[in-house]
Scaffold this motif. Structure first.
Motif, short mmCIF file in Angstrom:
data_model
loop_
_atom_site.label_atom_id
_atom_site.label_comp_id
_atom_site.label_asym_id
_atom_site.label_seq_id
_atom_site.Cartn_x
_atom_site.Cartn_y
_atom_site.Cartn_z
N GLU A 20 -0.55 8.91 -1.09
CA GLU A 20 -2.00 8.82 -1.14
C GLU A 20 -2.51 7.76 -0.18
N GLU A 21 -3.68 8.02 0.35
CA GLU A 21 -4.37 7.02 1.15
C GLU A 21 -5.01 6.05 0.19
N TRP A 22 -4.44 4.86 0.11
CA TRP A 22 -4.80 3.91 -0.94
C TRP A 22 -5.96 3.01 -0.56
N LEU A 23 -5.98 2.51 0.65
CA LEU A 23 -7.02 1.60 1.10
C LEU A 23 -7.46 1.98 2.50
N ASP A 24 -8.75 2.26 2.67
CA ASP A 24 -9.26 2.56 4.00
C ASP A 24 -10.70 2.08 4.12
N THR A 54 -5.72 2.99 7.63
CA THR A 54 -5.45 3.20 6.20
C THR A 54 -4.14 2.57 5.78
N LEU A 55 -4.13 2.02 4.57
CA LEU A 55 -2.88 1.70 3.88
C LEU A 55 -2.60 2.81 2.90
N THR A 64 2.76 1.89 3.32
CA THR A 64 2.89 2.00 4.76
C THR A 64 1.51 2.02 5.38
N THR A 65 1.45 1.83 6.70
CA THR A 65 0.17 1.83 7.40
C THR A 65 -0.02 3.12 8.17
N GLU A 66 -1.26 3.52 8.31
CA GLU A 66 -1.64 4.58 9.24
C GLU A 66 -2.60 3.93 10.23
N PHE A 67 -2.08 3.57 11.38
CA PHE A 67 -2.82 2.76 12.33
C PHE A 67 -4.08 3.46 12.83
N ILE A 94 -10.83 -3.23 6.87
CA ILE A 94 -9.64 -2.60 7.42
C ILE A 94 -10.05 -1.55 8.44
N SER A 95 -9.33 -1.52 9.57
CA SER A 95 -9.64 -0.55 10.61
C SER A 95 -8.40 -0.09 11.35
#
Length: 209
Positions: free
Chosen positions: A50-54, A38-39, A31-34, A64-65
């Motif tokens: 977990e915050e996987w990609l930020d 973060t993905l 999922t996204t955290e706009f 990514i932003s």
């Protein structure tokens, strides 16, 4: 059953995108955290979120932003995301999150990603000046086609940036026909496909987010 506490990290986030990787066991959803750029990922049913990609994964934060949507192809081990801060579409390896490729840049409010794993293409919507277009691209970033989406005939106005399509879904790619999603192998221009599009062509939802 609730599988993700919307307040799991202590703060409510804008989670717009959701995609499931069922090619692995246990299955994993993303999922996204706009606002946090973060993905996130979580193994089902009881894995830790977990915050996987930020942006902190990269020195310059260039990949990514503001992710608005995400779509996963588990067989190809790829995730695609639309970033509304950078106005890009990018793909990242599910097995190596440092392997990020920006496929498309210079967009306006990209959103509503969907993948067709069988044909290895993805779809997304771009919103510009209250007008929306649907695009199909190959996984390597090659553009196949674009078409303008019809205005919402149920309202006495055209769409605005407050109510663009919020989702796109590929239900059965094998059922494609001349009156449904055009075949990029026979379609050369957006103009030639527009006439075949009706208000029932696309499955979209609207969002005020």
């Amino acid at each position: 059953e609730e599988v993700w506490d919307p307040d799991w990290d202590g703060e409510n986030q804008y989670r717009f995108g959701l995609s499931l990787d069922s090619s692995v066991s246990p299955a994993v959803f993303y999922t996204t955290e706009f606002d946090w750029g973060t993905l996130c990922r979580k193994e089902l049913p009881d894995g830790d979120a977990e915050e996987w990609l930020d942006s902190y994964d990269y020195d310059d934060g260039s990949y990514i932003s503001g992710p608005k949507s995400v779509a996963v192809d588990g067989a190809a081990r790829l995730a695609f995301y639309a970033d509304q801060d950078y106005n890009t579409i990018a793909k990242v390896s599910l097995d190596d999150k440092t392997n990020v490729v920006v496929l498309i840049s210079g967009l306006t409010l990209p959103r509503a990603l969907a993948v067709d794993p069988g044909r290895q293409v993805f779809y997304f919507v771009e919103s510009s000046s209250g007008k929306e277009k649907l695009f199909q691209y190959a996984y390597d970033g090659t553009k196949n086609w674009e078409i303008s989406l019809p205005a919402d005939s149920s309202r006495n106005h055209t769409r605005t940036l407050r109510d663009p399509p919020g989702a796109v879904a590929v239900f059965d790619a094998s059922a494609r026909s001349a009156t449904c999603l055009p075949d990029p192998t026979t379609t050369t221009t957006a103009t030639s496909t527009t006439a075949a599009v009706s208000t029932t062509t696309f499955s979209t939802t609207t969002s005020s987010s």
